[in-house]
Design a protein around this motif. Structure first.
Motif, PDB file in Angstrom:
ATOM      1  N   THR A  32       0.882  -1.163   0.000  1.00  0.00           N
ATOM      2  CA  THR A  32       0.000   0.000   0.000  1.00  0.00           C
ATOM      3  C   THR A  32       0.919   1.212   0.000  1.00  0.00           C
ATOM      4  OG1 THR A  32      -1.736  -1.152   1.225  1.00  0.00           O
ATOM      5  CG2 THR A  32      -1.775   1.254   1.304  1.00  0.00           C
ATOM      6  N   ILE A  33       0.751   2.088  -0.982  1.00  0.00           N
ATOM      7  CA  ILE A  33       1.619   3.263  -1.109  1.00  0.00           C
ATOM      8  C   ILE A  33       0.743   4.518  -1.077  1.00  0.00           C
ATOM      9  CG2 ILE A  33       3.300   4.472  -2.545  1.00  0.00           C
ATOM     10  CD1 ILE A  33       3.957   1.698  -3.800  1.00  0.00           C
ATOM     11  N   VAL A  34       1.115   5.446  -0.200  1.00  0.00           N
ATOM     12  CA  VAL A  34       0.374   6.703  -0.080  1.00  0.00           C
ATOM     13  C   VAL A  34       1.378   7.850  -0.095  1.00  0.00           C
ATOM     14  CG1 VAL A  34      -1.287   8.031   1.281  1.00  0.00           C
ATOM     15  CG2 VAL A  34      -1.334   5.536   1.383  1.00  0.00           C
ATOM     16  N   LEU A  35       1.085   8.880  -0.879  1.00  0.00           N
ATOM     17  CA  LEU A  35       1.889  10.092  -0.881  1.00  0.00           C
ATOM     18  C   LEU A  35       1.084  11.197  -0.211  1.00  0.00           C
ATOM     19  CD1 LEU A  35       3.433   8.367  -2.957  1.00  0.00           C
ATOM     20  CD2 LEU A  35       3.903  10.462  -4.192  1.00  0.00           C
ATOM     21  N   PHE A  36       1.720  11.863   0.758  1.00  0.00           N
ATOM     22  CA  PHE A  36       1.075  12.913   1.541  1.00  0.00           C
ATOM     23  C   PHE A  36       1.703  14.256   1.228  1.00  0.00           C
ATOM     24  CE2 PHE A  36       1.136   9.032   4.027  1.00  0.00           C
ATOM     25  CZ  PHE A  36      -0.137   8.944   4.555  1.00  0.00           C
ATOM     26  N   ASP A  37       0.900  15.307   1.214  1.00  0.00           N
ATOM     27  CA  ASP A  37       1.394  16.674   1.100  1.00  0.00           C
ATOM     28  C   ASP A  37       2.120  17.007   2.405  1.00  0.00           C
ATOM     29  OD1 ASP A  37       1.792  19.412   0.998  1.00  0.00           O
ATOM     30  OD2 ASP A  37      -0.255  19.871   0.365  1.00  0.00           O
ATOM     31  N   ALA A  38       3.448  17.113   2.351  1.00  0.00           N
ATOM     32  CA  ALA A  38       4.247  17.321   3.561  1.00  0.00           C
ATOM     33  C   ALA A  38       3.885  18.616   4.288  1.00  0.00           C
ATOM     34  CB  ALA A  38       5.739  17.318   3.214  1.00  0.00           C
ATOM     35  N   ALA A  39       3.327  19.586   3.552  1.00  0.00           N
ATOM     36  CA  ALA A  39       2.962  20.863   4.171  1.00  0.00           C
ATOM     37  C   ALA A  39       1.821  20.727   5.175  1.00  0.00           C
ATOM     38  CB  ALA A  39       2.575  21.873   3.095  1.00  0.00           C
ATOM     39  N   ALA A  59      -9.842  -3.680  10.161  1.00  0.00           N
ATOM     40  CA  ALA A  59      -9.907  -4.950  10.895  1.00  0.00           C
ATOM     41  C   ALA A  59     -11.248  -5.102  11.613  1.00  0.00           C
ATOM     42  CB  ALA A  59      -8.761  -5.041  11.897  1.00  0.00           C
ATOM     43  N   GLU A  60     -11.798  -3.982  12.082  1.00  0.00           N
ATOM     44  CA  GLU A  60     -13.073  -4.011  12.808  1.00  0.00           C
ATOM     45  C   GLU A  60     -14.276  -3.828  11.882  1.00  0.00           C
ATOM     46  OE1 GLU A  60     -12.569  -0.942  15.747  1.00  0.00           O
ATOM     47  OE2 GLU A  60     -11.210  -2.181  16.961  1.00  0.00           O
ATOM     48  N   GLY A  61     -14.024  -3.671  10.587  1.00  0.00           N
ATOM     49  CA  GLY A  61     -15.115  -3.472   9.633  1.00  0.00           C
ATOM     50  C   GLY A  61     -15.799  -2.126   9.777  1.00  0.00           C
ATOM     51  N   LYS A  62     -15.094  -1.138  10.313  1.00  0.00           N
ATOM     52  CA  LYS A  62     -15.675   0.190  10.541  1.00  0.00           C
ATOM     53  C   LYS A  62     -15.063   1.249   9.619  1.00  0.00           C
ATOM     54  CE  LYS A  62     -16.671  -0.718  15.394  1.00  0.00           C
ATOM     55  NZ  LYS A  62     -16.349  -0.375  16.785  1.00  0.00           N
ATOM     56  N   ASN A  63     -14.420   0.794   8.539  1.00  0.00           N
ATOM     57  CA  ASN A  63     -13.769   1.731   7.635  1.00  0.00           C
ATOM     58  C   ASN A  63     -14.780   2.622   6.929  1.00  0.00           C
ATOM     59  OD1 ASN A  63     -14.029  -1.099   6.647  1.00  0.00           O
ATOM     60  ND2 ASN A  63     -13.685  -0.146   4.655  1.00  0.00           N
ATOM     61  N   ILE A  64     -14.329   3.838   6.639  1.00  0.00           N
ATOM     62  CA  ILE A  64     -15.132   4.827   5.921  1.00  0.00           C
ATOM     63  C   ILE A  64     -14.875   4.678   4.424  1.00  0.00           C
ATOM     64  CG2 ILE A  64     -15.478   7.310   5.560  1.00  0.00           C
ATOM     65  CD1 ILE A  64     -14.431   7.677   8.486  1.00  0.00           C
ATOM     66  N   ALA A  65     -13.599   4.498   4.061  1.00  0.00           N
ATOM     67  CA  ALA A  65     -13.187   4.405   2.657  1.00  0.00           C
ATOM     68  C   ALA A  65     -13.170   2.945   2.195  1.00  0.00           C
ATOM     69  CB  ALA A  65     -11.802   5.016   2.495  1.00  0.00           C
ATOM     70  N   ARG A  66     -13.141   2.760   0.859  1.00  0.00           N
ATOM     71  CA  ARG A  66     -13.103   1.407   0.294  1.00  0.00           C
ATOM     72  C   ARG A  66     -11.696   0.820   0.278  1.00  0.00           C
ATOM     73  NH1 ARG A  66     -16.626   3.838  -3.529  1.00  0.00           N
ATOM     74  NH2 ARG A  66     -14.905   3.971  -4.991  1.00  0.00           N
ATOM     75  N   THR A  67     -10.683   1.697   0.236  1.00  0.00           N
ATOM     76  CA  THR A  67      -9.312   1.203   0.174  1.00  0.00           C
ATOM     77  C   THR A  67      -8.535   1.643   1.408  1.00  0.00           C
ATOM     78  OG1 THR A  67      -8.453   3.153  -0.968  1.00  0.00           O
ATOM     79  CG2 THR A  67      -9.314   1.350  -2.363  1.00  0.00           C
ATOM     80  N   LEU A  68      -7.526   0.849   1.761  1.00  0.00           N
ATOM     81  CA  LEU A  68      -6.701   1.185   2.910  1.00  0.00           C
ATOM     82  C   LEU A  68      -5.963   2.501   2.676  1.00  0.00           C
ATOM     83  CD1 LEU A  68      -5.573   0.486   5.691  1.00  0.00           C
ATOM     84  CD2 LEU A  68      -3.799  -0.883   4.540  1.00  0.00           C
ATOM     85  N   LEU A 100       4.654   6.901   2.040  1.00  0.00           N
ATOM     86  CA  LEU A 100       4.425   5.752   2.921  1.00  0.00           C
ATOM     87  C   LEU A 100       4.361   4.509   2.057  1.00  0.00           C
ATOM     88  CD1 LEU A 100       3.400   4.233   5.523  1.00  0.00           C
ATOM     89  CD2 LEU A 100       1.097   4.845   4.743  1.00  0.00           C
ATOM     90  N   ILE A 101       5.157   3.510   2.416  1.00  0.00           N
ATOM     91  CA  ILE A 101       5.086   2.203   1.769  1.00  0.00           C
ATOM     92  C   ILE A 101       4.802   1.199   2.884  1.00  0.00           C
ATOM     93  CG2 ILE A 101       6.274   0.479   0.375  1.00  0.00           C
ATOM     94  CD1 ILE A 101       8.136   2.810  -0.570  1.00  0.00           C
ATOM     95  N   LEU A 102       3.689   0.512   2.745  1.00  0.00           N
ATOM     96  CA  LEU A 102       3.211  -0.376   3.794  1.00  0.00           C
ATOM     97  C   LEU A 102       3.143  -1.801   3.269  1.00  0.00           C
ATOM     98  CD1 LEU A 102       2.081  -0.034   6.691  1.00  0.00           C
ATOM     99  CD2 LEU A 102      -0.176   0.193   5.670  1.00  0.00           C
ATOM    100  N   ASP A 103       3.832  -2.702   3.951  1.00  0.00           N
ATOM    101  CA  ASP A 103       3.783  -4.135   3.662  1.00  0.00           C
ATOM    102  C   ASP A 103       4.287  -4.476   2.256  1.00  0.00           C
ATOM    103  OD1 ASP A 103       2.803  -4.529   6.254  1.00  0.00           O
ATOM    104  OD2 ASP A 103       0.738  -4.295   5.585  1.00  0.00           O
ATOM    105  N   GLY A 104       4.202  -5.745   1.897  1.00  0.00           N
ATOM    106  CA  GLY A 104       4.666  -6.198   0.587  1.00  0.00           C
ATOM    107  C   GLY A 104       6.183  -6.117   0.478  1.00  0.00           C
ATOM    108  N   GLU A 105       6.652  -5.957  -0.727  1.00  0.00           N
ATOM    109  CA  GLU A 105       8.090  -5.838  -0.993  1.00  0.00           C
ATOM    110  C   GLU A 105       8.475  -4.366  -0.879  1.00  0.00           C
ATOM    111  OE1 GLU A 105       9.514  -8.130  -4.496  1.00  0.00           O
ATOM    112  OE2 GLU A 105       7.387  -8.654  -4.694  1.00  0.00           O
TER     113      GLU A 105
END
Length: 164
Positions: A32-39, A59-68, A100-105
């Motif tokens: 999972t890769i996310v780029l954030f505006d550092a400002a 994990a609790e099934g309470k997510n607002i968005a469809r993707t992590l 942010l790079i989360l999990d995977g390779e």
């Protein structure tokens, strides 16, 4: 959970095209890769907190968005609305970002992302920007001190769960 966070710069002409490339890298590396505006980010702990809360909501099934990745942006923004979260992501033009790079390779993903993003020193958001983005009052800052604004941002992120 493997997490890699680094700062960088990139010039974006086509936001959706750049996001497609990033998503392809994520898919190819199982990350999972996310780029954030550092400002608008109060340092790495801000991102780490958003990740923790987003993963828990999934994990609790309470997510607002469809993707992590979008759920992480929702938490990073301190808002409950997916429509506001993209303000914290990539914009057209020159971007100073946190990646942010989360999990995977993660290393392979980082190597691929570095073809797009020129790694730089970490940049923290200005207090005035954080006050505006997270509705932090002068009174709150007087109580905790301006050097602890990042703690108020983390508190806002934690409060999203309470507002549900």
């Amino acid at each position: 959970m493997t997490m890699e966070i680094f700062s960088g710069k990139l010039d974006v002409e086509d936001v959706s095209g750049t996001l497609k490339t990033i998503n392809r890298i994520g898919k190819d590396t199982g990350s999972t890769i996310v780029l954030f505006d550092a400002a608008k980010i109060a340092g790495k702990p801000h991102i780490e907190s958003a990740v923790m809360h987003a993963k828990r909501s999934f994990a609790e099934g309470k997510n607002i968005a469809r993707t992590l990745s979008m759920e992480i942006l929702v938490y990073a923004s301190g808002q409950r609305q997916c429509s506001l979260a993209p303000r914290f992501g990539l914009q057209a033009g020159e971007n100073q970002v946190y990646v942010l790079i989360l999990d995977g390779e993660t290393q392979r993903a980082k190597d691929e992302i570095r073809k797009l993003v020129c790694e730089t020193e970490e940049v923290s958001a200005a207090n005035e920007t954080l006050k505006k983005e997270f509705d932090i009052t002068d009174e709150e800052l007087e109580v905790v001190g301006p050097d602890r604004i990042d703690e108020l941002v983390l508190e806002r992120i934690a409060m999203i769960d309470a507002w549900r």
